[in-house]
Design a protein around this motif. Sequence first.
Motif, PDB file in Angstrom:
ATOM      1  N   ALA A   1       0.823  -1.220   0.000  1.00 48.10           N
ATOM      2  CA  ALA A   1       0.000   0.000   0.000  1.00 48.10           C
ATOM      3  C   ALA A   1       0.857   1.271   0.000  1.00 48.10           C
ATOM      4  O   ALA A   1       0.639   2.186   0.803  1.00 48.10           O
ATOM      5  CB  ALA A   1      -0.963  -0.018   1.197  1.00 48.10           C
ATOM      6  N   LEU A   2       1.836   1.327  -0.918  1.00 48.39           N
ATOM      7  CA  LEU A   2       2.689   2.522  -1.030  1.00 48.39           C
ATOM      8  C   LEU A   2       2.229   3.402  -2.200  1.00 48.39           C
ATOM      9  O   LEU A   2       1.567   2.916  -3.122  1.00 48.39           O
ATOM     10  CB  LEU A   2       4.145   2.097  -1.278  1.00 48.39           C
ATOM     11  CG  LEU A   2       4.801   1.282  -0.168  1.00 48.39           C
ATOM     12  CD1 LEU A   2       6.162   0.784  -0.627  1.00 48.39           C
ATOM     13  CD2 LEU A   2       4.937   2.099   1.117  1.00 48.39           C
ATOM     14  N   PHE A   3       2.610   4.691  -2.152  1.00 44.19           N
ATOM     15  CA  PHE A   3       2.381   5.573  -3.296  1.00 44.19           C
ATOM     16  C   PHE A   3       3.559   5.379  -4.255  1.00 44.19           C
ATOM     17  O   PHE A   3       4.675   5.819  -3.964  1.00 44.19           O
ATOM     18  CB  PHE A   3       2.325   7.035  -2.850  1.00 44.19           C
ATOM     19  CG  PHE A   3       1.179   7.333  -1.918  1.00 44.19           C
ATOM     20  CD1 PHE A   3      -0.142   7.246  -2.359  1.00 44.19           C
ATOM     21  CD2 PHE A   3       1.414   7.703  -0.606  1.00 44.19           C
ATOM     22  CE1 PHE A   3      -1.197   7.516  -1.500  1.00 44.19           C
ATOM     23  CE2 PHE A   3       0.365   7.984   0.258  1.00 44.19           C
ATOM     24  CZ  PHE A   3      -0.942   7.886  -0.189  1.00 44.19           C
ATOM     25  N   GLU A   4       3.301   4.744  -5.373  1.00 48.19           N
ATOM     26  CA  GLU A   4       4.418   4.383  -6.262  1.00 48.19           C
ATOM     27  C   GLU A   4       4.994   5.582  -7.015  1.00 48.19           C
ATOM     28  O   GLU A   4       6.089   5.510  -7.558  1.00 48.19           O
ATOM     29  CB  GLU A   4       3.983   3.279  -7.234  1.00 48.19           C
ATOM     30  CG  GLU A   4       3.661   1.998  -6.486  1.00 48.19           C
ATOM     31  CD  GLU A   4       3.964   0.735  -7.276  1.00 48.19           C
ATOM     32  OE1 GLU A   4       4.587   0.823  -8.345  1.00 48.19           O
ATOM     33  OE2 GLU A   4       3.557  -0.339  -6.794  1.00 48.19           O
ATOM     34  N   ASN A   5       4.256   6.678  -7.062  1.00 52.92           N
ATOM     35  CA  ASN A   5       4.773   7.871  -7.757  1.00 52.92           C
ATOM     36  C   ASN A   5       5.605   8.747  -6.831  1.00 52.92           C
ATOM     37  O   ASN A   5       6.094   9.798  -7.229  1.00 52.92           O
ATOM     38  CB  ASN A   5       3.608   8.679  -8.345  1.00 52.92           C
ATOM     39  CG  ASN A   5       2.618   9.103  -7.276  1.00 52.92           C
ATOM     40  OD1 ASN A   5       2.591   8.507  -6.197  1.00 52.92           O
ATOM     41  ND2 ASN A   5       1.843  10.128  -7.555  1.00 52.92           N
ATOM     42  N   MET A   6       5.777   8.329  -5.580  1.00 54.72           N
ATOM     43  CA  MET A   6       6.579   9.110  -4.628  1.00 54.72           C
ATOM     44  C   MET A   6       7.890   8.388  -4.325  1.00 54.72           C
ATOM     45  O   MET A   6       8.033   7.199  -4.607  1.00 54.72           O
ATOM     46  CB  MET A   6       5.795   9.303  -3.318  1.00 54.72           C
ATOM     47  CG  MET A   6       4.641  10.279  -3.471  1.00 54.72           C
ATOM     48  SD  MET A   6       3.499  10.237  -2.081  1.00 54.72           S
ATOM     49  CE  MET A   6       4.504  10.848  -0.771  1.00 54.72           C
ATOM     50  N   THR A   7       8.825   9.132  -3.731  1.00 55.58           N
ATOM     51  CA  THR A   7      10.081   8.502  -3.325  1.00 55.58           C
ATOM     52  C   THR A   7       9.847   7.658  -2.063  1.00 55.58           C
ATOM     53  O   THR A   7       8.806   7.766  -1.406  1.00 55.58           O
ATOM     54  CB  THR A   7      11.157   9.556  -2.976  1.00 55.58           C
ATOM     55  OG1 THR A   7      10.683  10.314  -1.866  1.00 55.58           O
ATOM     56  CG2 THR A   7      11.471  10.453  -4.162  1.00 55.58           C
ATOM     57  N   VAL A   8      10.877   6.885  -1.729  1.00 55.27           N
ATOM     58  CA  VAL A   8      10.859   6.094  -0.504  1.00 55.27           C
ATOM     59  C   VAL A   8      10.652   7.026   0.702  1.00 55.27           C
ATOM     60  O   VAL A   8       9.763   6.814   1.537  1.00 55.27           O
ATOM     61  CB  VAL A   8      12.196   5.315  -0.387  1.00 55.27           C
ATOM     62  CG1 VAL A   8      12.417   4.790   1.012  1.00 55.27           C
ATOM     63  CG2 VAL A   8      12.235   4.194  -1.427  1.00 55.27           C
ATOM     64  N   LEU A   9      11.457   8.089   0.768  1.00 52.29           N
ATOM     65  CA  LEU A   9      11.347   9.028   1.892  1.00 52.29           C
ATOM     66  C   LEU A   9       9.967   9.690   1.915  1.00 52.29           C
ATOM     67  O   LEU A   9       9.346   9.817   2.981  1.00 52.29           O
ATOM     68  CB  LEU A   9      12.445  10.097   1.791  1.00 52.29           C
ATOM     69  CG  LEU A   9      12.495  11.117   2.922  1.00 52.29           C
ATOM     70  CD1 LEU A   9      12.784  10.442   4.265  1.00 52.29           C
ATOM     71  CD2 LEU A   9      13.551  12.193   2.636  1.00 52.29           C
ATOM     72  N   GLY A  10       9.487  10.078   0.737  1.00 55.53           N
ATOM     73  CA  GLY A  10       8.172  10.734   0.653  1.00 55.53           C
ATOM     74  C   GLY A  10       7.081   9.854   1.229  1.00 55.53           C
ATOM     75  O   GLY A  10       6.178  10.330   1.934  1.00 55.53           O
ATOM     76  N   ASN A  11       7.143   8.560   0.948  1.00 55.98           N
ATOM     77  CA  ASN A  11       6.141   7.634   1.482  1.00 55.98           C
ATOM     78  C   ASN A  11       6.177   7.583   2.998  1.00 55.98           C
ATOM     79  O   ASN A  11       5.133   7.574   3.653  1.00 55.98           O
ATOM     80  CB  ASN A  11       6.376   6.224   0.924  1.00 55.98           C
ATOM     81  CG  ASN A  11       5.584   5.960  -0.328  1.00 55.98           C
ATOM     82  OD1 ASN A  11       4.416   5.598  -0.269  1.00 55.98           O
ATOM     83  ND2 ASN A  11       6.215   6.174  -1.476  1.00 55.98           N
ATOM     84  N   VAL A  12       7.386   7.534   3.562  1.00 55.67           N
ATOM     85  CA  VAL A  12       7.486   7.389   5.021  1.00 55.67           C
ATOM     86  C   VAL A  12       7.117   8.707   5.710  1.00 55.67           C
ATOM     87  O   VAL A  12       6.488   8.726   6.767  1.00 55.67           O
ATOM     88  CB  VAL A  12       8.897   6.898   5.428  1.00 55.67           C
ATOM     89  CG1 VAL A  12       9.001   6.744   6.944  1.00 55.67           C
ATOM     90  CG2 VAL A  12       9.199   5.566   4.744  1.00 55.67           C
ATOM     91  N   GLU A  13       7.486   9.824   5.062  1.00 54.85           N
ATOM     92  CA  GLU A  13       7.162  11.141   5.637  1.00 54.85           C
ATOM     93  C   GLU A  13       5.668  11.439   5.584  1.00 54.85           C
ATOM     94  O   GLU A  13       5.158  12.204   6.407  1.00 54.85           O
ATOM     95  CB  GLU A  13       7.864  12.251   4.847  1.00 54.85           C
ATOM     96  CG  GLU A  13       9.321  12.432   5.169  1.00 54.85           C
ATOM     97  CD  GLU A  13       9.866  13.612   4.370  1.00 54.85           C
ATOM     98  OE1 GLU A  13      10.752  14.288   4.897  1.00 54.85           O
ATOM     99  OE2 GLU A  13       9.400  13.850   3.237  1.00 54.85           O
TER     100      GLU A  13
END
Length: 263
Positions: free
Chosen positions: A95-107
């Motif tokens: 359930a991640l946002f695939e258009n965002m970076t790894v950091l962006g997802n966690v932030e």
Amino acid sequence: MTGQNTDSNAAPKLSAHGIAKSFDGREVLHGISFDVLRGEFLSILGPSGCGKSTILRILIGLEHPDAGCVLLDGKDITDAAPSKRHMGIVFQDYALFENMTVLGNVEYALRFDPTRRECRTKIALEALASLGMADYANKPVAGLSGGQMQRVSIARTLALSPEVILFDEPTSGLDADARLALRSQLKKIQRDHGTTMVFITHDQEEAFALADRVMVMGEGSIHQLDEPLRIVENPADGYVRDFVVSNLKAKYDSLARFASPLR
Ligand SMILES: Nc1ncnc2c1ncn2[C@@H]1O[C@H](COP(=O)(O)OP(=O)(O)OP(=O)(O)O)[C@@H](O)[C@H]1O
């Protein structure tokens, strides 16, 4: 059911009391009761359709039980919103946002927490470091392997400092190497953060490799809840012996080294 608590003086972190749940007139959970101790890793093991995910969804508040209650630190949270339960959940599908970076997802989730918004990058990087993913912070999620995506998804949950993390078969989409790597990271997080963890799986080996205690489920009910070795040595009934112990033994002849002969 045997072996509820390893230490009778330890107050449970999380408890389910008499949980029943029906869908379309069919009861899928029949008055389930169990405790999860503080800092414990509890595996819930059972075949597909026995009600594991429904229990997890009730614990975190995504489903409401028809009967029974959920307690966190002794407080009734049965009617509390999921966001008020101090719990996180990790799903099989990341359930991640695939258009965002790894950091962006966690932030992302930290943006909505006024107490952590300002230092969200630091918190997110620390959570990624716990999962060995700090070097990937600025990479897009889209290019990651399944195991890496699951680690990002766990870092996102960890960044919110939940007191309890629930895992809904998080390794089932991963290959054997990624599964093994993730297992050792989860145990490290449990040790380092003292987080209470509830992990559901239909894989006997995985349940036993990870857990302080294993809860063995059949159709909507608990057959045994105990430490792994005690289940191997003293299966509560024929179901546990067939579904768990014989299965493990067939997979690993070496199990005979520490288990008494199967009866
Ligand atoms: N929202 C729902 N509506 C109707 N039936 C449901 C719903 N959620 C679960 N069920 C049914 O309840 C039973 C238990 O489902 P649940 O997903 O909890 O089992 P599970 O042990 O987690 O299975 P799996 O390992 O396959 O995910 C199944 O028969 C399922 O079809």
